[in-house]
Write a protein that holds these residues in place. Structure first.
Motif, PDB file in Angstrom:
ATOM      1  N   UNK A 253     -15.559  15.445 -11.214  1.00 45.18           N
ATOM      2  CA  UNK A 253     -15.329  14.428 -10.190  1.00 45.18           C
ATOM      3  C   UNK A 253     -16.600  13.670  -9.814  1.00 45.18           C
ATOM      4  N   UNK A 254     -17.738  14.128 -10.265  1.00 48.49           N
ATOM      5  CA  UNK A 254     -18.964  13.431  -9.906  1.00 48.49           C
ATOM      6  C   UNK A 254     -20.192  14.189 -10.360  1.00 48.49           C
ATOM      7  N   UNK A 255     -21.364  13.749  -9.858  1.00 48.11           N
ATOM      8  CA  UNK A 255     -22.638  14.351 -10.231  1.00 48.11           C
ATOM      9  C   UNK A 255     -23.506  14.476  -8.976  1.00 48.11           C
ATOM     10  N   UNK A 256     -24.438  15.426  -9.016  1.00 47.13           N
ATOM     11  CA  UNK A 256     -25.286  15.607  -7.850  1.00 47.13           C
ATOM     12  C   UNK A 256     -26.710  15.132  -8.147  1.00 47.13           C
ATOM     13  N   UNK A 257     -27.447  14.884  -7.073  1.00 44.57           N
ATOM     14  CA  UNK A 257     -28.833  14.437  -7.159  1.00 44.57           C
ATOM     15  C   UNK A 257     -29.695  15.299  -6.252  1.00 44.57           C
TER      16      UNK A 257
END
Length: 405
Positions: free
Chosen positions: A362-366
């Protein structure tokens, strides 16, 4: 999926009964360099949805008799068809499909249980520049312990497959019986695995039977009066609290060596709580979910004064990279080792009508400074490629930090 994370207050990590969201790496067979022959989880390892749902067991099942086993096997084979179809549409390597039974096994592993023989293995340097696979630790009262395996034993083959020079993740897959490197597909307890080992000049073979074991996800030791080593194998339930306790109970004046080599991810709440042990609040990471940016924050008052060195390698993945990036960006730790794996995608579980579970990205982290980890990994502050030399270099760096504090 439960809405626990979507509706969470921005400055809290909402745990919930099931720890809904996971930034997991290849927990079963990822690029680990230290594993219990069956680390919890699997590639694209999912979060744990709320209440557990079972298969509706009536359809296609006969009550006993000669047809019972084939009917149950057929039902099991069909149980994740919908999930597999959903996963196949994207082609994302981290997405995965589980039957209800397989997902139950994953939930057990996230709770700290796994099927294996009870050895931790690592790659070790030998003269000539080669690397061999050695037993690093043996779980007490495990099949390996009862067979007399010891730390330092060289593992040469698993089920006849030579493992010298192979990535430890492949060795782990063989030990677990997940030869296809699929997530959550370890062999059942009681299945046999043949090991070829050597000690000194003696070579021998052992046939062990896999068992369901309790993973030792956190190991704490005191290699010297001013060094507390905390090794985290994976972020299963309770790891954050264990790390906090280790920091609180360390001798006064001790520095910390946080060993995340081979840590292939796990529960994001546990990684965030582990960060809280060394930070005084503040941002740990951001991630995008459902087209909205979410933030993870450290809670409480951690130890911000003691020297801290983090050891990483190519098997440091996902939630472990999240923790590393937070401590590095916040200027809290010196990172030593080699570039991390680069798995920064976020998977959430979707329960299908047939009881199976589809894990979808669903997404990516930073990191706090905005660095994207996925496909890039994190560079250490001090790059040391050899695992054995990296550990020694990290101890020296920690000693230097302690002397200057």
């Amino acid at each position: 999926m439960s809405g626990t994370w979507r509706n969470a207050p921005p400055r809290r990590v909402r745990r919930g009964a099931a720890l809904t969201l996971v930034f997991a790496g290849a927990l079963a067979t990822g690029a680990a360099t230290n594993s219990w022959g069956g680390v919890p989880g699997g590639p694209g390892a999912p979060g744990v949805p709320g209440p557990r749902h079972e298969l509706n067991g009536a359809a296609g099942r006969t009550p006993g008799g000669a047809g019972a086993v084939p009917a149950e096997a057929a039902e099991a084979a069909e149980a994740k068809v919908a999930a597999e179809e959903l996963v196949s549409r994207s082609g994302d390597r981290w997405e995965a499909a589980y039957s209800a039974h397989e997902y139950e096994g994953f939930e057990r592993r996230m709770g700290g249980a796994y099927v294996g023989v009870g050895v931790s293995v690592k790659r070790s340097d030998v003269p000539g520049g080669d690397e061999v696979v050695r037993v690093e630790d043996v779980l007490p009262d495990s099949p390996a312990d009862r067979a007399g395996l010891r730390p330092g034993d060289r593992l040469q083959a698993v089920d006849g497959v030579p493992v010298t020079g192979e990535p430890v993740t492949e060795v782990v897959a063989l030990l677990r019986g997940a030869a296809d490197a699929s997530p959550g597909r370890a062999a059942d307890p009681g299945t046999a695995v043949d090991l070829t080992l050597s000690r000194g000049g003696h070579q021998w073979s052992e046939t062990l039977k896999r068992a369901r074991l309790a993973a030792a996800s956190v190991s704490v030791s005191q290699p010297s009066p001013r060094v507390t080593r905390i090794e985290i194998a994976s972020f299963t339930e309770g790891v954050g609290a264990r790390v906090r306790r280790a920091v609180a109970e360390a001798p006064e004046g001790s520095g910390f060596l946080l060993d995340l080599r081979g840590n292939s991810g796990g529960l994001v709440a546990e990684a965030t709580e582990s960060a809280s042990a060394f930070l005084d609040g503040g941002l740990v990471a951001t991630y995008d979910y459902d087209d909205e940016q979410q933030a993870l924050y450290a809670e409480g008052t951690g130890n911000t004064a003691a020297p801290l060195v983090v050891l990483v390698d190519g098997g440091t993945m996902s939630a472990a990279e999240l923790l590393t990036g937070a401590l590095q960006d916040r200027g809290r730790a010196v990172v030593v080792g080699s570039r991390t794996f680069g798995k920064g995608s976020v998977q959430v579980p979707h329960r299908m009508p047939d009881g199976s579970v589809a894990e979808l990205t669903v997404g990516h982290y930073s990191t706090p400074s905005g660095r994207r980890v996925h496909g890039r990994g994190l560079l250490p502050d001090l790059e040391v490629r050899s695992g054995d030399r990296a550990a020694e270099r990290a101890r020296r760096v920690l000693s230097g930090l302690a002397a200057g504090s």
